[in-house]
Design a protein around this motif. Structure first.
Motif, PDB file in Angstrom:
ATOM      1  N   THR A  90      74.134 -55.656  40.982  1.00 52.39           N
ATOM      2  CA  THR A  90      75.223 -56.168  40.153  1.00 52.39           C
ATOM      3  C   THR A  90      75.681 -55.084  39.199  1.00 52.39           C
ATOM      4  O   THR A  90      74.934 -54.134  38.890  1.00 52.39           O
ATOM      5  N   TYR A 195      82.731 -66.394  44.349  1.00 56.95           N
ATOM      6  CA  TYR A 195      81.964 -65.183  44.028  1.00 56.95           C
ATOM      7  C   TYR A 195      81.144 -65.412  42.764  1.00 56.95           C
ATOM      8  O   TYR A 195      81.637 -65.944  41.767  1.00 56.95           O
ATOM      9  N   SER A 197      79.847 -64.195  39.743  1.00 56.67           N
ATOM     10  CA  SER A 197      79.898 -63.169  38.702  1.00 56.67           C
ATOM     11  C   SER A 197      80.842 -63.619  37.602  1.00 56.67           C
ATOM     12  O   SER A 197      81.836 -64.298  37.879  1.00 56.67           O
ATOM     13  N   SER A 247      76.918 -63.601  46.248  1.00 57.87           N
ATOM     14  CA  SER A 247      77.084 -62.192  45.889  1.00 57.87           C
ATOM     15  C   SER A 247      76.634 -61.289  47.034  1.00 57.87           C
ATOM     16  O   SER A 247      77.031 -60.133  47.101  1.00 57.87           O
TER      17      SER A 247
END
Length: 393
Positions: A90, A195, A197, A247
């Motif tokens: 990430t 997604y 995030s 992810s």
């Protein structure tokens, strides 16, 4: 990225200053000591013999994962710089790892670059020392996420769009709008994917730019508290219909193959893999436009091997290497010449400036509004992170 809302360089500079100030007071995502002025390198010396690289999976391949996929060995033979590398999962992880001082080079997405600049973790890059830089697409150079006050902080690697994927048997007629995962998501309850995030908040903001113009959103990465609340509300409403936040793109491939997911945010490389398996899926760039990424190769401000670092930036952006690396990852290359070493550039819309203009590339949200507003304070990445945790519950 080529953005529909241009960002003033002076605004970007102020944004970096505010990010640094927030970090100094402990308000940023991590505590840092703040940036110290770092001059870009003016000349190259002898290579140091090694270089340490931090990157996304698939960006630094030496044949150990697949003997036929290796662009590191040629670099080592040419430069004498032995490569050690570490992958991260990430952008938050990348930012934290760069603070250790263990890496000379990092490949960073736009939701990390301004944080790295603000923290003083990366240095300006003298592109005159990188011959391959001249061939890179102009619409990727000197953008809000890779430069400040006209100073480049890195070299573009590749770029891609976040696309709307759908199961062609289930989602009919073919969608043309992100409404399929927002206002109309209840039709596919439990099988919507999104997604995973905080930067996904920008996808909701982008949708609201078209469907709630009264909010006045001009840039999906520049949200005041009212605009952020609207985006968060939309994502909370979506949450009850989401079956999976993803992810890992391999997991999304499996999810669409099994039918657990039938519509959601995806990438062209995922569609290419599914199509090769005969899956009944398709992707579209919706009418509202989309978010996306343009990753940047950056050099640590305290790099132990700056000359090898510059050599790597030139190597990875050279047409043949960049063509191989971006093809392996599944994204458009950074130059037209790189397409001479690929047979799929058309599928990724490489070099298509009109297509690129529809992509709002990931950019770190900061308190100094990136859309140029000075009468309000915008929400920064720390605020987005807290909001994302609230959305997911």
């Amino acid at each position: 990225m080529l953005r529909t809302t241009k960002v003033k360089r002076t605004t970007a500079s102020a944004a970096v200053a505010l990010l640094a100030a927030a970090a100094l007071t402990g308000c940023g995502t991590t505590a840092v000591s703040g940036p110290s002025p770092t001059a870009e390198q003016t000349s190259l010396g002898d290579n140091e013999g090694s270089v340490s690289i931090l990157a996304w999976p698939g960006y630094v391949e030496d044949g150990s994962n697949d003997p036929s996929v290796d662009w590191v060995s040629g670099f080592e033979a040419k430069t004498g710089c032995a490569v050690t590398s570490k992958v991260y999962g990430t952008s938050d992880e990348a930012v934290n790892l760069m603070k250790t001082g263990d890496y000379d080079v990092v490949a960073a997405s736009g939701d990390a670059t301004l944080r790295l600049i603000a923290g003083g973790d990366v240095a300006p890059v003298n592109t005159d020392l990188i011959p391959s830089y001249a061939g890179i697409y102009d619409f990727l150079k000197n953008r809000a996420w890779n430069s400040v006050d006209g100073r480049s902080y890195g070299v573009p690697h590749g770029y891609g769009a976040n696309l709307l994927m759908y199961n062609t048997d289930v989602v009919q007629p073919a969608p043309t709008s992100w409404s399929a995962v927002f206002d109309d998501a209840s039709q596919y309850a439990g099988k919507v994917t999104a997604y995973d995030s905080p930067i996904y908040i920008a996808d909701a903001a982008l949708y609201l730019m078209t469907h709630k113009p009264e909010l006045g959103i001009k840039d999906p990465y520049a949200l005041d508290e009212t605009q952020l609340a609207a985006a968060v509300g939309l994502l909370k409403a979506q949450r009850v219909n989401v079956g999976e936040y993803w992810s890992d793109y391999l997991k999304q491939i499996q999810s669409f193959t099994s039918g657990d997911s039938v519509v959601g945010t995806s990438w062209q490389v995922i569609q290419n893999s599914l199509a090769a398996e005969g899956a009944k899926t398709a992707v579209v760039l919706p009418e509202e436009g989309t978010t996306g990424w343009s990753d940047t190769w950056m050099i640590a401000s305290k790099a132990k091997s700056p000359n090898c670092a510059y050599a790597w930036l030139d190597w990875i952006s050279s047409p043949e290497t960049n063509g191989k690396a971006t093809a392996y990852f599944g994204e458009a290359p950074s130059s037209e010449a790189a397409c001479n070493y690929r047979d799929d550039c058309e599928a990724f819309h490489a070099g298509d400036a009109d297509y690129a203009s529809k992509i709002h590339y990931w950019t770190t949200p900061v308190a100094a509004c990136l859309d140029g507003r000075t009468d309000v304070t915008c929400t920064d990445y720390t605020r987005w992170t807290a909001a994302w945790q609230e959305i997911k519950g």
